[in-house]
Structures are given as structure tokens and as C-alpha cells.
Design a protein around this motif. Structure first.
Motif, PDB file in Angstrom:
ATOM      1  N   THR A   1      21.486 -28.764 -61.146  1.00  0.00           N
ATOM      2  CA  THR A   1      20.561 -27.689 -61.388  1.00  0.00           C
ATOM      3  C   THR A   1      20.966 -26.702 -62.729  1.00  0.00           C
TER       4      THR A   1
ATOM      5  N   PHE B   1      25.980 -31.494 -52.560  1.00  0.00           N
ATOM      6  CA  PHE B   1      25.456 -30.158 -52.862  1.00  0.00           C
ATOM      7  C   PHE B   1      26.190 -29.678 -54.355  1.00  0.00           C
TER       8      PHE B   1
ATOM      9  N   THR C   1      15.025 -30.683 -50.936  1.00  0.00           N
ATOM     10  CA  THR C   1      14.356 -29.740 -50.921  1.00  0.00           C
ATOM     11  C   THR C   1      12.860 -29.635 -50.903  1.00  0.00           C
TER      12      THR C   1
ATOM     13  N   VAL D   1      16.220 -35.156 -57.934  1.00  0.00           N
ATOM     14  CA  VAL D   1      16.957 -34.418 -56.981  1.00  0.00           C
ATOM     15  C   VAL D   1      16.560 -33.566 -56.262  1.00  0.00           C
ATOM     16  N   VAL D   2      15.474 -32.502 -56.616  1.00  0.00           N
ATOM     17  CA  VAL D   2      14.929 -31.651 -55.794  1.00  0.00           C
ATOM     18  C   VAL D   2      14.080 -32.431 -54.801  1.00  0.00           C
TER      19      VAL D   2
ATOM     20  N   THR E   1      28.110 -39.238 -54.125  1.00  0.00           N
ATOM     21  CA  THR E   1      27.069 -38.559 -53.146  1.00  0.00           C
ATOM     22  C   THR E   1      26.672 -40.252 -52.659  1.00  0.00           C
TER      23      THR E   1
ATOM     24  N   ALA F   1      22.406 -25.069 -53.639  1.00  0.00           N
ATOM     25  CA  ALA F   1      22.465 -25.664 -55.012  1.00  0.00           C
ATOM     26  C   ALA F   1      22.251 -24.576 -56.154  1.00  0.00           C
TER      27      ALA F   1
ATOM     28  N   THR G   1      17.343 -39.897 -54.460  1.00  0.00           N
ATOM     29  CA  THR G   1      18.664 -39.718 -54.794  1.00  0.00           C
ATOM     30  C   THR G   1      19.110 -40.942 -55.538  1.00  0.00           C
TER      31      THR G   1
ATOM     32  N   TYR H   1      24.086 -31.523 -56.806  1.00  0.00           N
ATOM     33  CA  TYR H   1      22.817 -30.641 -56.713  1.00  0.00           C
ATOM     34  C   TYR H   1      23.039 -29.491 -57.794  1.00  0.00           C
TER      35      TYR H   1
END
Length: 280
Positions: free
Chosen positions: A142, A135, A267, A262-263, A202, A75, A227, A138
């Protein structure tokens, strides 16, 4: 030591050196180092090292491998590419003051926690397309989150009490060198628009992949739920922006909430499983 750890370490060193070269003038004489041609080329070199590290880690052995630190690293890498391309047409060099430390941290974590797991159904073309789009979304979100944090800091700085305004630190000098909030807000919503489009793709490709593998359009797992929450959050933010004129702190809060979702979609959950619960 594996090649991906070496290249992640080299990328972290390159990002750190670039970050120091920008922050040092602020600390010493109060002027911000500009991201001129030489620094731009060096930044591209750091991004290339980062990309090699990810290629060695994610595509190891012809299969797809991911872990929480690798997902974060991907990301950030895509975010740095987005920044580099955007900086060719817009004056957003000040964003490097927060992006470079974030990139350094992300690559260090990827070097310290290189553990990954094999992605199931990696030979599925739709799954590969889905991961690439996810990604990219993402990465865009970010950078938008980093921009929102920078704007929130600048907004608080501009509204500080008069007695505090007389005390100038290196951070305050950095904030004073940034473009006006209106310019940064334009950049922020441009990033959010692109991020929302990629997040929408996505969701669509995720439905296609899920239908092909399990015949269910929306599997009830944490990735899908977070998501969709992120997609709804950014959708509401954009509607509020153009229907009700949302801006300022309200827009920044929605951006950071969407980024948190999103994180957590990948992750955060992998961090809990791999590090806290120590499950592969």
C-alpha cells in the motif's frame, strides 16, 4: 456506538488535522510544513488510536473478525507504521501529503462500514501467522503504491509544457518540495523488495494453512488467484528492474497493477459481497 467506531473516528480526526497542518502552508505561502518532532509524535499518537480501533474491531470477543473496510484499515495502519519507521532514517516526509488523506479516508470508511464476519479456523496458529504476514505485505505494498502515485504525479509535473510550468499551484509547490525522483525510486524499490518477500511468505504460509484444512495447496478462490497474480507481477517487476533496468513509468505501472491485484485479493471482493450484493 461501539468502541472501534469511536477510535476509528478519533484516528480519522487526528490524521485529518495532521494532513491540514501540512497542506495549509502550501496553500497559504507555498512552503511545505515539515514533519518535525512534534508532528512525528502526533502522528505516532494517531497511529496508536488507529491500532486501538483495530484491536477492538478485529479481535472482538477473543475471535478474529474482518470485513472489507477493516481489511483496508489494517493495511493503511501497517503502512503508516512502515512509513513512520522508514522516516526515521530517510527523508520521505513528502509522502505524508498523500498518505495522510489516504489514512483519513480509510479510517472514515472503517467507522462508516464497521460490519465484519467471523474468520473460520481462527484458533489455527498457522492461520494467524498467515494473516499477520499477509497484512504486513498488504501494508508495505500500500505504501509502495502511494509512493508510485506520488512519483507518477511528480514525473508528469516535471514533463509539463513550458506555458503550464509558469502557473504554480499549491500542488505544484508540494511536488517541487519533494526529494528527486532517483531518491524516491530507491525508496519505492526498497518497499517493493520487502513487500515481495512478505508476499512470498504469505503464499508459503497460505499453502501450509490450506493443506492443513483442506489438503489442497492452492484452493481455486479469488483470494488465491489474485494473490498469486500480485506475486507474479512484483516478481516480474523486480526481475525486469535488475535484469533490464526497468525504471520510471514502466516500473510505476507494474507497481500499481500489482497493488490492484492485492486489493482485489480481499478488500475488493469483500466490498462486492458485503456492500453491492449485501451478502455476509
Amino acid at each position: 456506538m461501539s468502541a472501534d467506531i469511536v477510535f476509528h473516528s478519533l484516528a480519522a480526526l487526528a490524521y485529518a488535522i495532521l494532513g491540514i497542518s501540512l497542506w495549509r502552508p502550501l496553500v497559504q505561502n507555498g512552503s511545505q510544513g515539515k514533519a518535525g518532532r512534534v508532528r512525528r509524535i502526533c502522528l505516532l499518537g494517531a497511529i496508536a488510536l488507529h491500532g486501538i480501533a483495530l484491536e477492538r474491531a478485529v479481535l472482538h470477543g477473543g475471535s478474529l473478525h474482518l470485513g472489507w473496510a477493516l481489511a483496508l484499515s489494517v493495511a493503511i495502519w501497517l503502512g503508516m507504521i512502515v512509513f513512520w519507521l522508514e522516516s526515521l532514517t530517510m527523508r520521505i516526509d513528502g509522502l505524508l501529503l498523500i498518505l495522510l488523506p489516504a489514512a483519513t479516508l480509510g479510517t472514515v470508511l472503517a467507522a462508516l462500514f464497521p460490519h465484519s464476519h467471523l474468520i473460520d479456523h481462527a484458533n489455527n496458529d498457522w492461520l494467524r501467522i498467515h494473516l499477520i504476514i499477509a497484512f504486513i505485505a498488504y501494508g508495505l505494498i500500500t505504501v509502495a503504491a502511494m509512493q508510485a502515485i506520488l512519483m507518477a504525479t511528480l514525473d508528469r509535473y516535471l514533463h509539463r509544457p513550458v506555458e503550464q510550468a509558469e502557473q504554480r499551484s499549491s500542488i505544484s509547490r508540494a511536488l517541487e518540495s519533494l526529494p528527486p525522483l532517483l531518491v524516491q525510486e530507491h525508496v519505492l524499490f526498497r518497499l517493493i523488495w520487502f513487500g515481495f518477500v512478505m508476499l512470498t511468505l504469505t503464499v508459503i504460509t497460505g499453502v501450509i494453512v490450506s493443506m492443513g484444512i483442506s489438503n489442497y495447496p492452492f484452493p481455486l478462490d479469488h483470494k488465491t488467484i489474485f494473490t498469486l497474480l500480485a506475486w507474479v507481477t512484483f516478481g516480474v517487476l523486480l526481475i525486469g528492474r535488475y535484469a533490464r533496468g526497468w525504471r520510471g513509468r514502466q516500473a510505476l505501472r507494474w507497481t500499481l497493477v500489482g497493488f490492484a491485484f492485492v486489493v482485489l485479493a480481499y478488500t475488493g471482493s469483500r466490498f462486492v459481497l458485503d456492500v453491492i450484493l449485501q451478502r455476509g
